[in-house]
Motif scaffolding. Structure first.
Motif, PDB file in Angstrom:
ATOM      1  N   ASP A   1      33.608  64.854  59.822  1.00  0.00           N
ATOM      2  CA  ASP A   1      32.237  65.294  59.561  1.00  0.00           C
ATOM      3  C   ASP A   1      31.792  66.192  60.709  1.00  0.00           C
ATOM      4  N   VAL A   2      30.605  66.755  60.567  1.00  0.00           N
ATOM      5  CA  VAL A   2      30.058  67.595  61.630  1.00  0.00           C
ATOM      6  C   VAL A   2      28.645  67.140  61.931  1.00  0.00           C
ATOM      7  N   ASP A   3      28.193  67.452  63.146  1.00  0.00           N
ATOM      8  CA  ASP A   3      26.798  67.219  63.514  1.00  0.00           C
ATOM      9  C   ASP A   3      26.249  68.493  64.133  1.00  0.00           C
ATOM     10  N   SER A   4      25.024  68.434  64.592  1.00  0.00           N
ATOM     11  CA  SER A   4      24.361  69.647  65.081  1.00  0.00           C
ATOM     12  C   SER A   4      25.015  70.197  66.345  1.00  0.00           C
ATOM     13  N   GLY A   5      25.820  69.390  67.022  1.00  0.00           N
ATOM     14  CA  GLY A   5      26.460  69.849  68.253  1.00  0.00           C
ATOM     15  C   GLY A   5      27.893  70.307  68.066  1.00  0.00           C
ATOM     16  N   THR A   6      28.432  70.227  66.841  1.00  0.00           N
ATOM     17  CA  THR A   6      29.822  70.600  66.595  1.00  0.00           C
ATOM     18  C   THR A   6      29.999  72.113  66.675  1.00  0.00           C
ATOM     19  N   THR A   7      30.954  72.551  67.459  1.00  0.00           N
ATOM     20  CA  THR A   7      31.296  73.970  67.569  1.00  0.00           C
ATOM     21  C   THR A   7      32.548  74.243  66.740  1.00  0.00           C
ATOM     22  N   GLN A   8      32.926  75.506  66.614  1.00  0.00           N
ATOM     23  CA  GLN A   8      34.168  75.819  65.906  1.00  0.00           C
ATOM     24  C   GLN A   8      35.355  75.196  66.621  1.00  0.00           C
ATOM     25  N   LEU A   9      35.319  75.244  67.942  1.00  0.00           N
ATOM     26  CA  LEU A   9      36.381  74.618  68.728  1.00  0.00           C
ATOM     27  C   LEU A   9      36.425  73.118  68.460  1.00  0.00           C
ATOM     28  N   GLY A  10      35.242  72.502  68.377  1.00  0.00           N
ATOM     29  CA  GLY A  10      35.169  71.073  68.118  1.00  0.00           C
ATOM     30  C   GLY A  10      35.669  70.708  66.735  1.00  0.00           C
ATOM     31  N   LEU A  11      35.365  71.525  65.721  1.00  0.00           N
ATOM     32  CA  LEU A  11      35.821  71.246  64.365  1.00  0.00           C
ATOM     33  C   LEU A  11      37.335  71.384  64.264  1.00  0.00           C
ATOM     34  N   VAL A  12      37.884  72.380  64.938  1.00  0.00           N
ATOM     35  CA  VAL A  12      39.338  72.530  64.984  1.00  0.00           C
ATOM     36  C   VAL A  12      39.968  71.278  65.586  1.00  0.00           C
ATOM     37  N   GLU A  13      39.385  70.790  66.666  1.00  0.00           N
ATOM     38  CA  GLU A  13      39.919  69.597  67.329  1.00  0.00           C
ATOM     39  C   GLU A  13      39.809  68.370  66.428  1.00  0.00           C
ATOM     40  N   LYS A  14      38.712  68.240  65.699  1.00  0.00           N
ATOM     41  CA  LYS A  14      38.550  67.099  64.794  1.00  0.00           C
ATOM     42  C   LYS A  14      39.621  67.112  63.706  1.00  0.00           C
ATOM     43  N   ILE A  15      39.890  68.277  63.152  1.00  0.00           N
ATOM     44  CA  ILE A  15      40.906  68.378  62.106  1.00  0.00           C
ATOM     45  C   ILE A  15      42.284  68.088  62.684  1.00  0.00           C
ATOM     46  N   ARG A  16      42.539  68.602  63.875  1.00  0.00           N
ATOM     47  CA  ARG A  16      43.839  68.341  64.513  1.00  0.00           C
ATOM     48  C   ARG A  16      44.045  66.859  64.764  1.00  0.00           C
ATOM     49  N   LEU A  17      43.006  66.196  65.287  1.00  0.00           N
ATOM     50  CA  LEU A  17      43.107  64.762  65.549  1.00  0.00           C
ATOM     51  C   LEU A  17      43.315  63.986  64.252  1.00  0.00           C
ATOM     52  N   GLY A  18      42.654  64.430  63.182  1.00  0.00           N
ATOM     53  CA  GLY A  18      42.833  63.772  61.896  1.00  0.00           C
ATOM     54  C   GLY A  18      44.265  63.887  61.398  1.00  0.00           C
ATOM     55  N   LEU A  19      44.861  65.060  61.559  1.00  0.00           N
ATOM     56  CA  LEU A  19      46.255  65.236  61.170  1.00  0.00           C
ATOM     57  C   LEU A  19      47.174  64.385  62.040  1.00  0.00           C
ATOM     58  N   ASP A  20      46.882  64.341  63.335  1.00  0.00           N
ATOM     59  CA  ASP A  20      47.691  63.516  64.236  1.00  0.00           C
ATOM     60  C   ASP A  20      47.664  62.050  63.820  1.00  0.00           C
ATOM     61  N   ARG A  21      46.457  61.545  63.477  1.00  0.00           N
ATOM     62  CA  ARG A  21      46.337  60.141  63.070  1.00  0.00           C
ATOM     63  C   ARG A  21      47.125  59.879  61.785  1.00  0.00           C
ATOM     64  N   THR A  22      47.045  60.819  60.842  1.00  0.00           N
ATOM     65  CA  THR A  22      47.727  60.623  59.570  1.00  0.00           C
ATOM     66  C   THR A  22      49.235  60.725  59.730  1.00  0.00           C
ATOM     67  N   LEU A  23      49.689  61.733  60.447  1.00  0.00           N
ATOM     68  CA  LEU A  23      51.123  61.912  60.655  1.00  0.00           C
ATOM     69  C   LEU A  23      51.713  60.780  61.486  1.00  0.00           C
ATOM     70  N   GLY A  24      50.904  60.229  62.392  1.00  0.00           N
ATOM     71  CA  GLY A  24      51.402  59.196  63.300  1.00  0.00           C
ATOM     72  C   GLY A  24      51.530  57.820  62.682  1.00  0.00           C
ATOM     73  N   LYS A  25      51.266  57.680  61.384  1.00  0.00           N
ATOM     74  CA  LYS A  25      51.349  56.371  60.738  1.00  0.00           C
ATOM     75  C   LYS A  25      52.786  55.961  60.433  1.00  0.00           C
ATOM     76  N   THR A  26      53.719  56.909  60.496  1.00  0.00           N
ATOM     77  CA  THR A  26      55.115  56.583  60.224  1.00  0.00           C
ATOM     78  C   THR A  26      55.975  56.965  61.419  1.00  0.00           C
ATOM     79  N   GLU A  27      57.149  56.374  61.481  1.00  0.00           N
ATOM     80  CA  GLU A  27      58.057  56.652  62.591  1.00  0.00           C
ATOM     81  C   GLU A  27      58.488  58.111  62.606  1.00  0.00           C
ATOM     82  N   LYS A  28      58.762  58.658  61.418  1.00  0.00           N
ATOM     83  CA  LYS A  28      59.156  60.066  61.352  1.00  0.00           C
ATOM     84  C   LYS A  28      58.016  60.973  61.778  1.00  0.00           C
ATOM     85  N   GLY A  29      56.797  60.576  61.389  1.00  0.00           N
ATOM     86  CA  GLY A  29      55.645  61.368  61.784  1.00  0.00           C
ATOM     87  C   GLY A  29      55.423  61.354  63.277  1.00  0.00           C
ATOM     88  N   LEU A  30      55.594  60.195  63.900  1.00  0.00           N
ATOM     89  CA  LEU A  30      55.446  60.090  65.357  1.00  0.00           C
ATOM     90  C   LEU A  30      56.477  60.959  66.064  1.00  0.00           C
TER      91      LEU A  30
END
Length: 253
Positions: free
Chosen positions: A83-112
């Motif tokens: 999600d976003v809030d009033s303080g989210t920047t483009q850099l911040g949104l990129v980081e949020k999406i990256r972290l989300g992908l990291d969390r999803t990919l990291g759920k399996t051994e191959k992903g890690l």
């Protein structure tokens, strides 16, 4: 015997409790089918507070991840929700999406193992001379989105590739990125421009397995238009109104 009320203000319901929205669900199923067929279809949910936008996002997230949808067809998407809030920047949104992908990919051994060997986002963005976490002078929006699109396309190629190219040994049908509370976006985030430039750059790289879904109050249309007028054409808008009387009775029951 008193019944327990399963609903609470400001709390989206679990997809198993979801009622109604048949027309909207069919359109969202169609968006997933289109993206699976390499013709990405983005959507935008708008409606007043408490109308069910976040609950609908929860539902389509489960459908995208393999739950049987209203059309009875199953898909398998890698889903990132943020999600976003009033303080989210483009850099911040990129980081949020990256972290989300990291969390999803990291759920399996191959992903890690994949994340250890190839942190595509950080490698590509930091190669440009700036870091996501320690930027003294933020990069230009265009440069940031150029690097982000390159990295996202590389990850999508890995998770949606055939056979050996897949991170998990099994091919995903696509990547679905969900952004809730999008009406909170500040003018500095330039949300419409963000999505317009990002989708163009993904297309330029032949990346056709990514779909975006956003949700917010009715003002979301203005937020997008003020940033980039043509960004509204990127999304199929689904306006959520009140449930029908029959649907409301099912909820009460």
């Amino acid at each position: 015997m008193a019944k327990i009320n399963p609903f609470a203000p400001n709390s989206p319901v679990h997809s198993a409790m979801f009622v109604g929205r048949a027309a909207e669900l069919r359109k969202l199923d169609s968006c997933l089918a289109q993206t699976k067929a390499r013709s990405p279809s983005n959507f935008m949910l708008t409606g007043e507070r408490g109308i069910g936008k976040s609950s609908l996002l929860n539902y389509i997230k489960d459908v995208a991840e393999g739950m049987e949808g209203i059309e009875k067809a199953k898909v398998s998407f890698l889903v990132v929700d943020t999600d976003v809030d009033s303080g989210t920047t483009q850099l911040g949104l990129v980081e949020k999406i990256r972290l989300g992908l990291d969390r999803t990919l990291g759920k399996t051994e191959k992903g890690l193992e994949f994340l250890k060997q190839s942190s595509e986002f950080l490698k590509r963005v930091e190669a440009g001379g700036f870091k996501l976490r320690e930027a003294e002078q933020p990069p230009s929006d265009e440069r940031l989105l150029e690097e982000f699109a390159y990295s996202l396309a590389a990850v999508v190629e890995r998770v949606c590739g055939e056979g050996e190219s897949s991170v998990f040994g099994a091919r995903f049908d696509g990547v679905l990125i969900l952004v809730d509370e999008a009406d909170n976006a500040s003018p500095q985030l330039s949300l419409g421009s963000f999505f317009k430039l990002l989708t163009e750059r993904l297309q330029r790289r032949g990346c056709s397995h990514v779909a975006f879904g956003i949700a917010g109050l009715p003002e979301l249309r203005n937020v997008l238009a003020q940033s980039h007028p043509s960004s509204l054409r990127l999304f199929q808008e689904l306006v959520l109104g009140r449930l029908s009387m029959d649907e409301a009775r099912r909820v009460i029951d």
